[in-house]
Design a protein around this motif. Sequence first.
Motif, PDB file in Angstrom:
ATOM      1  N   GLY A 157       0.829  -1.197   0.000  1.00 15.57           N
ATOM      2  CA  GLY A 157       0.000   0.000   0.000  1.00 15.57           C
ATOM      3  C   GLY A 157       0.863   1.246   0.000  1.00 15.57           C
ATOM      4  N   GLU A 158       0.498   2.221  -0.801  1.00 10.34           N
ATOM      5  CA  GLU A 158       1.255   3.459  -0.874  1.00 10.34           C
ATOM      6  C   GLU A 158       0.441   4.609  -0.280  1.00 10.34           C
ATOM      7  OE1 GLU A 158       4.187   2.843  -4.723  1.00 10.34           O
ATOM      8  OE2 GLU A 158       2.377   4.068  -4.956  1.00 10.34           O
ATOM      9  N   PHE A 159       1.096   5.418   0.516  1.00 13.63           N
ATOM     10  CA  PHE A 159       0.475   6.592   1.095  1.00 13.63           C
ATOM     11  C   PHE A 159       1.038   7.802   0.351  1.00 13.63           C
ATOM     12  CE2 PHE A 159       0.555   3.246   4.180  1.00 13.63           C
ATOM     13  CZ  PHE A 159      -0.702   3.294   4.750  1.00 13.63           C
ATOM     14  N   ILE A 160       0.152   8.553  -0.283  1.00  9.45           N
ATOM     15  CA  ILE A 160       0.618   9.634  -1.153  1.00  9.45           C
ATOM     16  C   ILE A 160       0.196  11.006  -0.647  1.00  9.45           C
ATOM     17  CG2 ILE A 160       0.559   8.116  -3.167  1.00  9.45           C
ATOM     18  CD1 ILE A 160      -1.987   9.575  -4.062  1.00  9.45           C
ATOM     19  N   ASP A 161       0.975  11.994  -1.059  1.00 11.99           N
ATOM     20  CA  ASP A 161       0.646  13.393  -0.824  1.00 11.99           C
ATOM     21  C   ASP A 161       0.848  14.117  -2.156  1.00 11.99           C
ATOM     22  OD1 ASP A 161      -0.085  15.715   0.405  1.00 11.99           O
ATOM     23  OD2 ASP A 161       1.402  15.602   2.005  1.00 11.99           O
ATOM     24  N   PHE A 162       0.609  15.414  -2.180  1.00  7.06           N
ATOM     25  CA  PHE A 162       0.717  16.160  -3.430  1.00  7.06           C
ATOM     26  C   PHE A 162       1.604  17.382  -3.259  1.00  7.06           C
ATOM     27  CE2 PHE A 162      -3.259  13.856  -3.567  1.00  7.06           C
ATOM     28  CZ  PHE A 162      -3.224  13.273  -4.826  1.00  7.06           C
ATOM     29  N   GLY A 163       2.441  17.626  -4.284  1.00  6.92           N
ATOM     30  CA  GLY A 163       3.338  18.768  -4.280  1.00  6.92           C
ATOM     31  C   GLY A 163       2.673  19.996  -4.871  1.00  6.92           C
ATOM     32  N   PRO A 164       3.435  21.080  -5.047  1.00  7.70           N
ATOM     33  CA  PRO A 164       2.878  22.361  -5.526  1.00  7.70           C
ATOM     34  C   PRO A 164       2.355  22.302  -6.955  1.00  7.70           C
ATOM     35  CG  PRO A 164       5.293  22.418  -5.443  1.00  7.70           C
ATOM     36  CD  PRO A 164       4.872  21.171  -4.744  1.00  7.70           C
ATOM     37  N   GLU A 165       2.751  21.287  -7.723  1.00  5.29           N
ATOM     38  CA  GLU A 165       2.233  21.143  -9.091  1.00  5.29           C
ATOM     39  C   GLU A 165       0.714  20.969  -9.100  1.00  5.29           C
ATOM     40  OE1 GLU A 165       6.389  19.411  -8.854  1.00  5.29           O
ATOM     41  OE2 GLU A 165       4.514  19.223  -7.730  1.00  5.29           O
ATOM     42  N   LEU A 166       0.176  20.607  -7.935  1.00  6.87           N
ATOM     43  CA  LEU A 166      -1.271  20.378  -7.845  1.00  6.87           C
ATOM     44  C   LEU A 166      -2.060  21.640  -8.187  1.00  6.87           C
ATOM     45  CD1 LEU A 166      -3.366  18.205  -7.058  1.00  6.87           C
ATOM     46  CD2 LEU A 166      -3.349  19.155  -4.751  1.00  6.87           C
ATOM     47  N   GLU A 167      -1.542  22.787  -7.831  1.00  2.02           N
ATOM     48  CA  GLU A 167      -2.247  24.037  -8.118  1.00  2.02           C
ATOM     49  C   GLU A 167      -2.333  24.277  -9.626  1.00  2.02           C
ATOM     50  OE1 GLU A 167      -4.314  27.513  -7.961  1.00  2.02           O
ATOM     51  OE2 GLU A 167      -4.039  25.958  -6.425  1.00  2.02           O
ATOM     52  N   SER A 168      -1.252  23.955 -10.353  1.00  2.00           N
ATOM     53  CA  SER A 168      -1.276  24.095 -11.822  1.00  2.00           C
ATOM     54  C   SER A 168      -2.285  23.143 -12.429  1.00  2.00           C
ATOM     55  CB  SER A 168       0.120  23.828 -12.388  1.00  2.00           C
ATOM     56  OG  SER A 168       1.056  24.752 -11.883  1.00  2.00           O
ATOM     57  N   LYS A 219      -8.260  20.755   1.734  1.00  2.00           N
ATOM     58  CA  LYS A 219      -8.028  19.331   1.532  1.00  2.00           C
ATOM     59  C   LYS A 219      -8.315  18.954   0.087  1.00  2.00           C
ATOM     60  CE  LYS A 219     -12.721  18.075   2.973  1.00  2.00           C
ATOM     61  NZ  LYS A 219     -13.532  17.255   3.898  1.00  2.00           N
ATOM     62  N   VAL A 220      -7.900  17.743  -0.263  1.00  2.00           N
ATOM     63  CA  VAL A 220      -8.170  17.220  -1.596  1.00  2.00           C
ATOM     64  C   VAL A 220      -8.751  15.817  -1.449  1.00  2.00           C
ATOM     65  CG1 VAL A 220      -6.358  18.543  -2.731  1.00  2.00           C
ATOM     66  CG2 VAL A 220      -5.817  16.296  -1.799  1.00  2.00           C
ATOM     67  N   ASN A 221      -9.460  15.387  -2.468  1.00  2.00           N
ATOM     68  CA  ASN A 221     -10.020  14.044  -2.499  1.00  2.00           C
ATOM     69  C   ASN A 221      -9.118  13.185  -3.384  1.00  2.00           C
ATOM     70  OD1 ASN A 221     -11.553  11.727  -3.372  1.00  2.00           O
ATOM     71  ND2 ASN A 221     -13.379  12.736  -2.562  1.00  2.00           N
ATOM     72  N   ARG A 222      -8.290  12.361  -2.758  1.00  2.00           N
ATOM     73  CA  ARG A 222      -7.303  11.584  -3.505  1.00  2.00           C
ATOM     74  C   ARG A 222      -7.945  10.661  -4.528  1.00  2.00           C
ATOM     75  NH1 ARG A 222      -5.215  12.905   1.232  1.00  2.00           N
ATOM     76  NH2 ARG A 222      -2.961  13.249   1.452  1.00  2.00           N
ATOM     77  N   SER A 223      -9.025  10.012  -4.151  1.00  2.00           N
ATOM     78  CA  SER A 223      -9.693   9.077  -5.060  1.00  2.00           C
ATOM     79  C   SER A 223     -10.187   9.793  -6.311  1.00  2.00           C
ATOM     80  CB  SER A 223     -10.868   8.400  -4.343  1.00  2.00           C
ATOM     81  OG  SER A 223     -11.560   7.538  -5.215  1.00  2.00           O
ATOM     82  N   VAL A 257       4.801   9.162   0.126  1.00  2.00           N
ATOM     83  CA  VAL A 257       5.436   9.497   1.410  1.00  2.00           C
ATOM     84  C   VAL A 257       5.708   8.260   2.263  1.00  2.00           C
ATOM     85  CG1 VAL A 257       4.493  11.823   1.476  1.00  2.00           C
ATOM     86  CG2 VAL A 257       3.163   9.946   2.442  1.00  2.00           C
ATOM     87  N   ALA A 258       5.034   7.151   1.944  1.00  2.00           N
ATOM     88  CA  ALA A 258       5.269   5.913   2.709  1.00  2.00           C
ATOM     89  C   ALA A 258       4.716   4.725   1.937  1.00  2.00           C
ATOM     90  CB  ALA A 258       4.617   6.005   4.089  1.00  2.00           C
ATOM     91  N   ARG A 259       5.339   3.575   2.154  1.00  2.00           N
ATOM     92  CA  ARG A 259       4.858   2.317   1.571  1.00  2.00           C
ATOM     93  C   ARG A 259       4.778   1.289   2.693  1.00  2.00           C
ATOM     94  NH1 ARG A 259       7.503  -0.453  -1.909  1.00  2.00           N
ATOM     95  NH2 ARG A 259       6.113  -0.588  -3.694  1.00  2.00           N
ATOM     96  N   LYS A 260       3.720   0.493   2.704  1.00  2.00           N
ATOM     97  CA  LYS A 260       3.551  -0.506   3.759  1.00  2.00           C
ATOM     98  C   LYS A 260       3.054  -1.803   3.156  1.00  2.00           C
ATOM     99  CE  LYS A 260       1.653  -1.081   8.406  1.00  2.00           C
ATOM    100  NZ  LYS A 260       0.865  -0.461   9.500  1.00  2.00           N
TER     101      LYS A 260
END
Length: 240
Positions: free
Chosen positions: A132-143, A177-181, A210-213
């Motif tokens: 399982g991967e836990f993700i976040d988003f960088g500043p490119e998200l605004e673009s 916040k953002v909706n990852r799905s 940011v993390a893998r489990k």
Amino acid sequence: MDDLEIITSKDALADEMASIAAELDTENAPKLDDGVVEHGGRKYMRLANGGLQLVENIRPQSLLQDQVVRKLIAEAKALSGKVQTFRDHALDEVETFVDVLNERYGAKRGGEKGNVSLVTVDQTMKVERSIGEFIDFGPELESARALFNECVQEWGEFAKAELVSMVNRGFQLSKGKVNRSALLGLLQVQSEDQRWKDAQLALQEAIVVVARKAYPRFYEKDARGKWVAISIDLASGAAS
């Protein structure tokens, strides 16, 4: 009553408390904090407000409730530890098998682990290692947000309602916040509009793992030949 007798008397409650205490004193019982504090030769229990109350002044049913909860919490902690130990053991077993295969075929050991599925010879039991991967988003998200919004606004009535909804649900920046799905769903939508493709590229480059489990999962085939998960989850009840 025939099947269930309600405990009402102080003596009956005291007897029930003694019975629980005796059960807790068995050799294999998990260690239990009884919540009792001794001071000046007298026994107290701490209240929610931080104060101390003499044990003798606490209602017997409250003492019984306290002991039941403490007993179950101690057992739950012990069981949680066993589940964690089994999880680690299962993952170690799978990794050992993968290492054996790597050695046999001369593949390089180590590196990033991936999903693995192991089955029995008769194809009735299966063990999986899922990553399982836990993700976040960088500043490119605004673009990406600006480009996606530009597309759906310009497309107007030609933009499908569910697509507009997905963009709106994905980018809830006003709420912080953002909706990852929903965002990941946008990567699956195809369009010839170059702005849409650029938005997808920006979104892809915004994704940061940011993390893998690793998780072990266990399955058996039922009478119909369908894989059924073996649950190790109290909410799901006993394993089927």
